[in-house]
Design an enzyme around this catalytic site. Structure first.
Site, PDB file in Angstrom:
ATOM      1  N   SER A 135     -22.205 -76.870  -7.076  1.00 45.25           N
ATOM      2  CA  SER A 135     -22.478 -77.910  -6.079  1.00 45.25           C
ATOM      3  C   SER A 135     -23.265 -79.086  -6.644  1.00 45.25           C
ATOM      4  O   SER A 135     -23.284 -80.162  -6.049  1.00 45.25           O
ATOM      5  CB  SER A 135     -23.221 -77.321  -4.872  1.00 45.25           C
ATOM      6  OG  SER A 135     -24.527 -76.910  -5.249  1.00 45.25           O
ATOM      7  N   LYS A 172     -30.847 -79.129  -4.232  1.00 42.78           N
ATOM      8  CA  LYS A 172     -30.111 -80.229  -3.611  1.00 42.78           C
ATOM      9  C   LYS A 172     -30.890 -81.538  -3.768  1.00 42.78           C
ATOM     10  O   LYS A 172     -32.088 -81.532  -4.021  1.00 42.78           O
ATOM     11  CB  LYS A 172     -29.907 -79.966  -2.104  1.00 42.78           C
ATOM     12  CG  LYS A 172     -29.141 -78.698  -1.763  1.00 42.78           C
ATOM     13  CD  LYS A 172     -27.684 -78.772  -2.204  1.00 42.78           C
ATOM     14  CE  LYS A 172     -26.946 -77.468  -1.873  1.00 42.78           C
ATOM     15  NZ  LYS A 172     -25.560 -77.476  -2.403  1.00 42.78           N
TER      16      LYS A 172
END
Length: 213
Positions: A135, A172
């Site tokens: 990701s 993230k």
């Protein structure tokens, strides 16, 4: 050619990069050595920063690994002028899981400890996490990479942080919208994650992607 007066730490950092990309290609020391006409012992000594490597040889290794030379020098230039003998290290935990009982953060499932130059740290508490999945591939963070995290409860908008969602720590890019956290991946295949403050907690800021074993 890197000259005699250059820092030993430069070669230490280059060696870490060689090992990183050798592991990414799943090459043994023997295989990489054969590709560039060297013994596996010489490759190992390069990776450990035990011996100097000139630019022609580095170019051969880069070609064998399928990367550009600058990839093998990432982060190394900043160490020029710093002698390895002056470098103190500290062992930091490689944390498999993070828990936050009674508001206190605890490290769990520790897989080992990584020798870390104190020069990489600038105060505060640090630990390592392993990257999981793809990701964050757009930020050149890949599955299995070793991530140095500085423990802190807040980061600036747009910075990459470790965020605890339930019992899982995810990496993230973090944005705030009011009280809500927006967690953005660096891969178009993953949509943003919107988290109210009761469901997510920032546990640390990414300092660097160190190495993949």
């Amino acid at each position: 050619m890197v000259t005699k007066g250059d820092s030993k730490l430069f070669y230490f950092a280059v060696g870490k990069n060689i090992k990183k990309y050798r592991d990414l290609r799943n090459y043994s020391l023997q295989v990489l050595g054969e590709k560039v006409g060297l013994t596996k012992k010489t490759i190992q000594r390069y990776e450990n920063g035990e011996i100097k490597i000139d630019m022609d040889r580095l170019a051969d290794i880069a070609e064998a690994l399928g990367v550009e030379v600058p990839k093998l020098m990432e982060g190394a230039e900043s160490f020029l002028g710093v002698d390895l003998s002056e470098l103190e290290t500290i062992k930091l935990p490689i944390v498999g899981r993070v828990s936050c009982g009674n508001g206190a953060m605890a490290y769990e499932d520790i897989e080992g400890y990584e020798e870390t130059p104190k020069a990489w740290l600038n105060g505060g508490e640090h630990f390592y996490l392993r990257a999981k999945g793809d990701s964050m591939s757009g930020a050149r963070i890949f599955d299995g990479d070793l991530l140095l995290i500085r423990k802190q409860p807040e980061v600036e908008n747009g910075e990459i942080a470790a965020v605890l969602i339930g019992d899982e720590a995810v990496l993230k890019r973090v944005y705030r919208h009011g009280d809500q956290l927006i967690l953005q991946s660096e891969n178009a295949n993953y949509p943003p994650i919107l988290c109210p403050p009761t469901e997510a907690r920032i546990i640390g800021k990414l300092k660097m992607n160190v190495i993949k074993y």
